[in-house]
Design a protein around this motif. Sequence first.
Motif, short mmCIF file in Angstrom:
data_model
loop_
_atom_site.label_atom_id
_atom_site.label_comp_id
_atom_site.label_asym_id
_atom_site.label_seq_id
_atom_site.Cartn_x
_atom_site.Cartn_y
_atom_site.Cartn_z
N VAL A 50 0.85 -1.20 0.00
CA VAL A 50 0.00 0.00 0.00
C VAL A 50 0.88 1.25 0.00
O VAL A 50 0.64 2.21 -0.73
N ARG A 51 1.95 1.20 0.78
CA ARG A 51 2.88 2.34 0.85
C ARG A 51 3.53 2.60 -0.52
O ARG A 51 3.63 3.74 -0.97
N GLU A 54 1.07 4.31 -2.69
CA GLU A 54 0.95 5.71 -2.29
C GLU A 54 2.13 6.53 -2.81
O GLU A 54 1.99 7.71 -3.12
N GLU A 55 3.28 5.90 -2.90
CA GLU A 55 4.47 6.59 -3.40
C GLU A 55 4.46 6.72 -4.93
O GLU A 55 5.36 7.32 -5.50
N THR A 94 -5.74 -0.92 -2.66
CA THR A 94 -5.01 -0.07 -3.61
C THR A 94 -5.58 -0.16 -5.02
O THR A 94 -6.15 -1.19 -5.40
#
Length: 280
Positions: A50-51, A54-55, A94
Amino acid sequence: MSAPPVALRCRDKTVDLRHPVVMGVLNVTPDSFSDGGRFLDAEAAIRHGVRMAEEGAAFIDVGGESTRPGAEPVGLEEELRRVVPVIEGLRSATAAVISIDTSKPEVMRAAAAAGAGLINDVHALRAPGALAAARDSGCAVCLMHMQGEPRSMQVAPSYADVVREVQVFLAERVAASRAAGFAADAVAIDPGFGFGKTLEHNLTLLRRLGELTAVGPPLVVGLSRKSMVSKLTGRPEGERLLGSVVLGSIAALAGAAIVRAHDVAATVEALRVVAAVRSS
Ligand code: 7PM
């Protein structure tokens, strides 16, 4: 001069490839997210995926079998146990396309059922039943070149002309995939940096990467944190970020559409710069 519009159709999602994008690497192997229990491992892997989304990663590449040079194969049940819960968790968390890094037909089917949109196969669908399983899944596919097998491929890599041989191999696998029923906009290709290649072979492929665009499909490259980075910079294994980002940028400038990377934020930032140079 501008390139014609390109996109990769991954079941319900279409990824715009007019500018280079990042595929974030999510290894789900015991040494990656080992926190004790299986559930904790999956939760930590999902959070990391998920990170990366997001990036700015367009793809999250979930892998449960190490393709590290010299690695032993992983059993089917173990690979399924590692990847399926992570794909299921990512699907609802996501909008990035979930990619499954596997060569096994059973894992391709289970991953697609769990929500994957791309099959990333370092064996380019050569395993018995892989071509049909991948086609039936409705996923897009990334076909990668490898000389030999992971266990022994780095012993004595040898080519008369590495670029020509990779090009001929990839063209044959694209033809096989199209004949099996893959749509033209559901296929990508990858020269497989480090997979049965010396440093010189890798550098030749990178220098002449543009020649591989003649095969047709969008180009994927994986250079991130590979040993060639340390060979070029002299830095130890834990300090490969800058060299990896530079290699990914060079590849994107030379025509790569998808850059597979561990350090997503830094790679996304670098590719913004490359995209501006490419389209100016
Ligand atoms: C140790 C060494 C562990 C190398 C893992 C690796 C590629 C890939 C891998 C690539 C595509 C890694 C590699 N590399 N899939 N899977 N292209 N399409 O860096 O270059 O993760 S495994």
